[in-house]
Design an enzyme around this catalytic site. Sequence first.
Site, PDB file in Angstrom:
ATOM      1  N   GLU A  96       8.803  -4.016  15.368  1.00 21.28           N
ATOM      2  CA  GLU A  96       9.667  -3.845  14.206  1.00 21.28           C
ATOM      3  C   GLU A  96      10.582  -2.637  14.337  1.00 21.28           C
ATOM      4  OE1 GLU A  96       7.942  -4.385  10.447  1.00 21.28           O
ATOM      5  OE2 GLU A  96       6.383  -5.730  11.220  1.00 21.28           O
ATOM      6  N   CYS A 109      15.366   3.240  12.753  1.00 27.12           N
ATOM      7  CA  CYS A 109      13.985   3.686  12.929  1.00 27.12           C
ATOM      8  C   CYS A 109      13.317   2.726  13.906  1.00 27.12           C
ATOM      9  CB  CYS A 109      13.291   3.651  11.562  1.00 27.12           C
ATOM     10  SG  CYS A 109      11.551   4.013  11.645  1.00 27.12           S
ATOM     11  N   CYS A 116      -0.943   1.026  16.388  1.00 24.22           N
ATOM     12  CA  CYS A 116      -1.103   2.470  16.600  1.00 24.22           C
ATOM     13  C   CYS A 116      -2.590   2.794  16.699  1.00 24.22           C
ATOM     14  CB  CYS A 116      -0.472   3.241  15.440  1.00 24.22           C
ATOM     15  SG  CYS A 116      -0.603   5.037  15.646  1.00 24.22           S
ATOM     16  N   CYS A 120      -4.665   6.900  10.664  1.00 28.29           N
ATOM     17  CA  CYS A 120      -4.357   7.560   9.395  1.00 28.29           C
ATOM     18  C   CYS A 120      -4.692   6.630   8.229  1.00 28.29           C
ATOM     19  CB  CYS A 120      -2.882   7.942   9.339  1.00 28.29           C
ATOM     20  SG  CYS A 120      -2.398   9.018  10.688  1.00 28.29           S
ATOM     21  N   CYS A 123      -1.824   4.583   6.149  1.00 26.27           N
ATOM     22  CA  CYS A 123      -0.769   3.892   6.907  1.00 26.27           C
ATOM     23  C   CYS A 123      -1.179   2.466   7.261  1.00 26.27           C
ATOM     24  CB  CYS A 123      -0.474   4.693   8.173  1.00 26.27           C
ATOM     25  SG  CYS A 123       0.705   3.879   9.267  1.00 26.27           S
ATOM     26  N   CYS A 340       8.287   3.904   5.279  1.00 23.63           N
ATOM     27  CA  CYS A 340       7.341   4.611   6.149  1.00 23.63           C
ATOM     28  C   CYS A 340       5.923   4.090   5.958  1.00 23.63           C
ATOM     29  CB  CYS A 340       7.291   6.087   5.804  1.00 23.63           C
ATOM     30  SG  CYS A 340       8.824   6.928   6.025  1.00 23.63           S
TER      31      CYS A 340
HETATM   32  N1  SAH Z   1       3.094   7.972  14.282  1.00 24.75           N
HETATM   33  C1  SAH Z   1       4.112   8.886  13.965  1.00 24.75           C
HETATM   34  C2  SAH Z   1       5.415   8.216  13.578  1.00 24.75           C
HETATM   35  C3  SAH Z   1       5.304   6.972  12.738  1.00 24.75           C
HETATM   36  S1  SAH Z   1       4.717   7.193  11.104  1.00 24.75           S
HETATM   37  C4  SAH Z   1       3.664   9.830  12.862  1.00 24.75           C
HETATM   38  O1  SAH Z   1       2.628   9.593  12.257  1.00 24.75           O
HETATM   39  O2  SAH Z   1       4.354  10.807  12.646  1.00 24.75           O
HETATM   40  C5  SAH Z   1       6.147   7.871  10.306  1.00 24.75           C
HETATM   41  C6  SAH Z   1       5.868   8.648   9.035  1.00 24.75           C
HETATM   42  O3  SAH Z   1       5.406   7.775   8.004  1.00 24.75           O
HETATM   43  C7  SAH Z   1       4.764   9.712   9.196  1.00 24.75           C
HETATM   44  O4  SAH Z   1       5.236  10.947   8.701  1.00 24.75           O
HETATM   45  C8  SAH Z   1       3.640   9.193   8.331  1.00 24.75           C
HETATM   46  O5  SAH Z   1       2.873  10.250   7.825  1.00 24.75           O
HETATM   47  C9  SAH Z   1       4.383   8.424   7.269  1.00 24.75           C
HETATM   48  N2  SAH Z   1       3.601   7.415   6.562  1.00 24.75           N
HETATM   49  C10 SAH Z   1       2.638   6.630   7.060  1.00 24.75           C
HETATM   50  N3  SAH Z   1       2.140   5.810   6.111  1.00 24.75           N
HETATM   51  C11 SAH Z   1       2.822   6.084   4.968  1.00 24.75           C
HETATM   52  C12 SAH Z   1       2.800   5.547   3.640  1.00 24.75           C
HETATM   53  N4  SAH Z   1       1.980   4.568   3.304  1.00 24.75           N
HETATM   54  N5  SAH Z   1       3.641   6.074   2.724  1.00 24.75           N
HETATM   55  C13 SAH Z   1       4.504   7.054   3.073  1.00 24.75           C
HETATM   56  N6  SAH Z   1       4.611   7.569   4.312  1.00 24.75           N
HETATM   57  C14 SAH Z   1       3.764   7.097   5.252  1.00 24.75           C
HETATM   58 FE1  SF4 Z   2      -0.040   5.923  13.585  1.00 25.15          FE
HETATM   59 FE2  SF4 Z   2       0.597   5.436  11.064  1.00 25.15          FE
HETATM   60 FE3  SF4 Z   2      -0.767   7.634  11.664  1.00 25.15          FE
HETATM   61 FE4  SF4 Z   2       1.793   7.442  12.393  1.00 25.15          FE
HETATM   62  S1  SF4 Z   2       1.011   7.495  10.302  1.00 25.15           S
HETATM   63  S2  SF4 Z   2       0.069   8.150  13.652  1.00 25.15           S
HETATM   64  S3  SF4 Z   2       1.929   5.225  12.818  1.00 25.15           S
HETATM   65  S4  SF4 Z   2      -1.479   5.536  11.941  1.00 25.15           S
END
Ligand code: SAH
Ligand code: SF4
Length: 349
Positions: A96, A109, A116, A120, A123, A340
């Site tokens: 994506e 983006c 991944c 987290c 996410c 995000c």
């Molecule tokens: N893996 C990398 C880049 C992809 S995630 C990282 O974690 O930085 C990109 C951004 O989206 C990160 O700052 C993450 O904290 C944020 N993010 C992930 N899940 C989210 C959610 N449900 N709502 C808002 N931001 C989110």
């Molecule tokens: Fe991976 Fe989502 Fe955590 Fe970014 S925020 S490191 S994409 S699990």
Amino acid sequence: MLHWEQMKQVLLGLELTEIQTILGPGLPLWRARQLYEALYRQRAEQLQDVTTLPGELREALAEQWDVGWPRPKRCYEAADGTRRYLLSLTDGKTVESVLMPEDGRDTICISTQIGCPVNCKFCLTAKLGLERNLTAGEIVGQVLSVCRDQGLSPQDRRVNVVMMGMGEPLLNLPNVLKAVRLLTDSHGVGLSVRRITLSTSGIIPKIEELGREAVRPKLAISLNASTEEQRQELMPVTRKYPLKELMEACRRYPLRPWERLTFEYVLLRGVNDSDADARRVVRLIANLKCKVNLIPFNPGPGLAYETPAPEQVASFQAIVRRAAPCFIRKPRGREIYAACGQLKLVSLE
Ligand code: SAH
Ligand code: SF4
């Protein structure tokens, strides 16, 4: 059985020296340059379009090689103009990318992995686990494909690229760096490194490795918590790479004169969004050359968090501003799951 097309090797992602190798020692360097420029500067989608090469050479190459662009399979468009692309890769998997048009700017983006491995809790992409790393060609190809679809030129100063889609870029660093070199080469795609940002969950040794690279994008760190315990809970990767050490690595990071670090902070209602959290963030980032982007939580199926009230977001911002410029990221394309942390898992019919 594999289709013949899928068995071909992919040209997109090869650097000049690799192109030289596949053309063989019988051909002059300028032939390799012609193919390189066709791939990255003219952005040819098929070998037939590489008219600078003699027909015979093109045909011989086409027996084994394909340019290998990711192909748009689906595209969802949100009311705010955000577009979420599902792109098919040569092995049939999908990845994506998201285009976010804003006044005078277009931010693309892109993803760096399918799924991944960093777990987290807030996410959606995390729920996929890691399927595989993307190749350099697949990373570059996302930019080319979205630009083509939108009639944009990557050389246009309005185009920005953020590696904030699916995946943890620093866990696919060799391919990510190669993609950045290809995207920024002035003989090729021609984007400025200042217009590319990589976002990481905080893989400390890889941040250090990135800092030693001559050609590297800007760095964004997903902070997301104000204490060690809170971060461990939200981002289990913190057990291996503690917040304290992460902040030390940020302080050591060799910023270029024009550069500042970005911290991203997902705001989760009642979890990490209090004024006390904001004050702790101020202490964490004190005296760092940085800015902070607050991202109010974007909901998704199976995610047990809530978005904070706008007043709390504003209050958090007002406090963090004492330490650094602090912005609230507008949710983009939430209804199409393009925002995000919403990528993958959800397909809309
Ligand atoms: N893996 C990398 C880049 C992809 S995630 C990282 O974690 O930085 C990109 C951004 O989206 C990160 O700052 C993450 O904290 C944020 N993010 C992930 N899940 C989210 C959610 N449900 N709502 C808002 N931001 C989110
Ligand atoms: Fe991976 Fe989502 Fe955590 Fe970014 S925020 S490191 S994409 S699990």
